[in-house]
Design a protein around this motif. Structure first.
Motif, mmCIF file in Angstrom:
data_model
loop_
_atom_site.group_PDB
_atom_site.id
_atom_site.type_symbol
_atom_site.label_atom_id
_atom_site.label_comp_id
_atom_site.label_asym_id
_atom_site.label_seq_id
_atom_site.Cartn_x
_atom_site.Cartn_y
_atom_site.Cartn_z
ATOM 1 N N LYS A 286 -2.763 -3.827 1.821
ATOM 2 C CA LYS A 286 -3.441 -4.093 0.553
ATOM 3 C C LYS A 286 -3.103 -5.489 0.020
ATOM 4 O O LYS A 286 -3.931 -6.135 -0.643
ATOM 5 C CB LYS A 286 -3.040 -3.033 -0.477
ATOM 6 C CG LYS A 286 -3.786 -3.153 -1.789
ATOM 7 C CD LYS A 286 -3.353 -2.070 -2.762
ATOM 8 C CE LYS A 286 -3.899 -2.340 -4.152
ATOM 9 N NZ LYS A 286 -3.306 -3.529 -4.788
ATOM 10 N N GLY A 287 -1.910 -5.954 0.314
ATOM 11 C CA GLY A 287 -1.462 -7.270 -0.145
ATOM 12 C C GLY A 287 -2.417 -8.387 0.258
ATOM 13 O O GLY A 287 -2.628 -9.341 -0.499
ATOM 14 N N SER B 130 2.240 -4.866 -1.240
ATOM 15 C CA SER B 130 2.348 -3.877 -0.169
ATOM 16 C C SER B 130 1.613 -4.332 1.085
ATOM 17 O O SER B 130 0.724 -5.176 1.039
ATOM 18 C CB SER B 130 1.855 -2.515 -0.644
ATOM 19 O OG SER B 130 0.594 -2.656 -1.237
ATOM 20 N N HIS B 131 2.015 -3.739 2.197
ATOM 21 C CA HIS B 131 1.419 -4.105 3.487
ATOM 22 C C HIS B 131 -0.042 -3.651 3.546
ATOM 23 O O HIS B 131 -0.367 -2.546 3.131
ATOM 24 C CB HIS B 131 2.225 -3.485 4.631
ATOM 25 C CG HIS B 131 3.572 -4.119 4.791
ATOM 26 N ND1 HIS B 131 3.728 -5.423 5.201
ATOM 27 C CD2 HIS B 131 4.826 -3.651 4.563
ATOM 28 C CE1 HIS B 131 5.016 -5.726 5.231
ATOM 29 N NE2 HIS B 131 5.703 -4.667 4.838
ATOM 30 N N PHE C 28 3.367 0.619 9.060
ATOM 31 C CA PHE C 28 2.913 -0.602 8.359
ATOM 32 C C PHE C 28 1.784 -1.271 9.137
ATOM 33 O O PHE C 28 0.766 -1.657 8.567
ATOM 34 C CB PHE C 28 4.066 -1.586 8.157
ATOM 35 C CG PHE C 28 5.047 -1.186 7.076
ATOM 36 C CD1 PHE C 28 4.647 -0.390 6.012
ATOM 37 C CD2 PHE C 28 6.367 -1.624 7.117
ATOM 38 C CE1 PHE C 28 5.535 -0.032 5.013
ATOM 39 C CE2 PHE C 28 7.271 -1.267 6.120
ATOM 40 C CZ PHE C 28 6.856 -0.470 5.071
ATOM 41 N N ASP D 272 9.413 -3.518 2.319
ATOM 42 C CA ASP D 272 8.301 -2.604 2.017
ATOM 43 C C ASP D 272 7.574 -2.900 0.706
ATOM 44 O O ASP D 272 6.666 -2.169 0.319
ATOM 45 C CB ASP D 272 8.786 -1.149 2.034
ATOM 46 C CG ASP D 272 9.784 -0.845 0.926
ATOM 47 O OD1 ASP D 272 10.108 -1.764 0.133
ATOM 48 O OD2 ASP D 272 10.246 0.311 0.845
ATOM 49 N N GLY D 273 7.991 -3.931 -0.003
ATOM 50 C CA GLY D 273 7.307 -4.277 -1.248
ATOM 51 C C GLY D 273 7.763 -3.454 -2.438
ATOM 52 O O GLY D 273 7.301 -3.654 -3.561
ATOM 53 N N ILE D 274 8.696 -2.534 -2.193
ATOM 54 C CA ILE D 274 9.141 -1.651 -3.278
ATOM 55 C C ILE D 274 10.644 -1.807 -3.528
ATOM 56 O O ILE D 274 11.062 -2.244 -4.593
ATOM 57 C CB ILE D 274 8.814 -0.169 -2.958
ATOM 58 C CG1 ILE D 274 7.314 -0.006 -2.666
ATOM 59 C CG2 ILE D 274 9.260 0.749 -4.093
ATOM 60 C CD1 ILE D 274 6.962 1.259 -1.946
ATOM 61 N N LYS E 200 -1.477 0.364 8.669
ATOM 62 C CA LYS E 200 -2.088 0.089 7.355
ATOM 63 C C LYS E 200 -2.952 -1.159 7.443
ATOM 64 O O LYS E 200 -4.060 -1.208 6.925
ATOM 65 C CB LYS E 200 -1.002 -0.121 6.291
ATOM 66 C CG LYS E 200 -0.417 1.169 5.784
ATOM 67 C CD LYS E 200 0.499 0.899 4.613
ATOM 68 C CE LYS E 200 1.043 2.211 4.074
ATOM 69 N NZ LYS E 200 1.876 2.025 2.900
ATOM 70 N N ALA F 236 3.445 -10.057 1.884
ATOM 71 C CA ALA F 236 3.634 -8.602 1.813
ATOM 72 C C ALA F 236 5.038 -8.223 2.252
ATOM 73 O O ALA F 236 5.577 -8.786 3.202
ATOM 74 C CB ALA F 236 2.617 -7.898 2.701
#
Ligand SMILES: [Zn+2]
Length: 317
Positions: A256-257, A253-254, A35, A12-14, A38, A247
């Motif tokens: 926006k990456g 992030s998914h 995701f 999840d990028g986090i 998004k 991402a």
């Protein structure tokens, strides 16, 4: 149509561990669909995943179709036993082992083969990457085996030496490729290889001045700048570059990456128009999308726009 040619839907990028825990027993369709939506909302309708050992990207491929999207997955990636890559796939000890693992892999109907040839970039030391985990002969064997099954091959690799091996052995795409030199760019030109330089995982740490990496930021910036310079050179030489955000990896992030990656590429000095053009053309090439699939995405997009239009007009009534 926009394509993100390198994503990890299982992350999840986090928070790496927590994200994976959500899929521990079974891949979680709600998280995956969120995701995917998004991406769709941001106009990115085709994705290529780097694989995982939790069957997340295989389920994502089915869910993507329901969303009017196309997602390519290797199922699980192949990595050298004892080396980097356990969360992405399955290990192979040697080529006899690869034969067996590849047979199992084919049962999940992968879209491409993903091989991890090296580890990650070391943020503590400029230019430091572990050596190639597979020899040229091994890479050639695995890549040809995949091609015999009409599967393109995606190779995760850093360092000039390892990128050279991947390209000469017939990789269709080179992922990351940090610390490569003009020599390897020439090789990519000769072999018509697509390069996905994934600037966002490092670039985003620099942009956000991530406090987790305060001590390493100067070195990360040096590595990122070197990669940017090679991206610019590759563009000028006519190497096929695709936009892949990576991402799911920390700080990316998914959805926006993808735009982060575009911004980083623009910062190399390539115009935004050219970056978006190569994102589409070379993204389609990296995913090997056929006309039927392109039409599918196009029609699905059109029906969403019509639906939105209907909803908008009903608001007016
Ligand atoms: Zn990746």
């Amino acid at each position: 149509m926009l394509v993100d040619a390198h994503v990890h839907l299982a992350l999840d990028g986090i928070a790496f561990q927590e994200a994976r825990l959500q899929h521990k027993d079974n891949p979680n369709p709600t998280i995956i669909t969120n995701f995917l939506r998004k991406y769709k909302k941001m106009g990115i309708c085709a994705l290529r995943d780097g694989g995982d050992n939790l069957n997340v990207s295989l389920l994502a491929r089915e869910l993507a179709l329901e969303e009017g999207m196309i997602l390519r997955t290797p199922g699980f990636a192949i990595y050298k036993q004892g080396c980097y890559g356990s969360f992405l796939g399955k290990p192979v000890a040697d080529m006899a082992d690869f034969k067996n693992v590849f047979k199992k892999l084919l049962a999940s109907n992968p879209d491409h083969l993903k091989i991890l040839l090296t580890g990650l970039v070391d943020f503590n030391q400029f230019g430091k990457v572990d050596g190639s985990h597979f020899s040229y002969d091994e890479m050639y064997y695995m890549i040809q085996t995949a091609k015999d099954q009409d599967l393109p091959v995606m190779v995760h690799t850093n360092s000039a030496e390892a990128v050279g091996i991947a390209v000469k052995a017939g990789a269709n795409t080179v992922e990351h490729g940090y610390f490569l030199t003009e020599n390897e760019l020439q090789l990519m030109l000769e072999h018509d290889t697509i390069w996905i330089p994934t600037l966002a995982p490092l670039g985003n740490l620099i942009t956000s001045k991530d406090s987790r990496f305060t001590d390493q930021l100067p070195n990360i910036a040096r590595i990122y700048d070197a990669q940017k310079a090679q991206v610019k050179k590759a563009f000028e030489l006519g190497v096929k570059i695709a936009v892949g955000s990576d991402a799911g990896s920390y700080g990316v992030s998914h959805g926006k990456g993808f735009y982060d990656e575009v911004d980083h590429m623009v910062m190399t000095g390539i115009s935004k128009h050219a970056v978006l053009e190569l994102a589409t053309a070379n993204g389609i090439g990296a995913l090997n999308l056929n006309n039927k699939e392109l039409d599918y995405i196009f029609q699905a997009k059109k029906s969403i726009e019509l639906r939105n239009y209907d909803e908008d007009s009903s608001d007016l009534l």
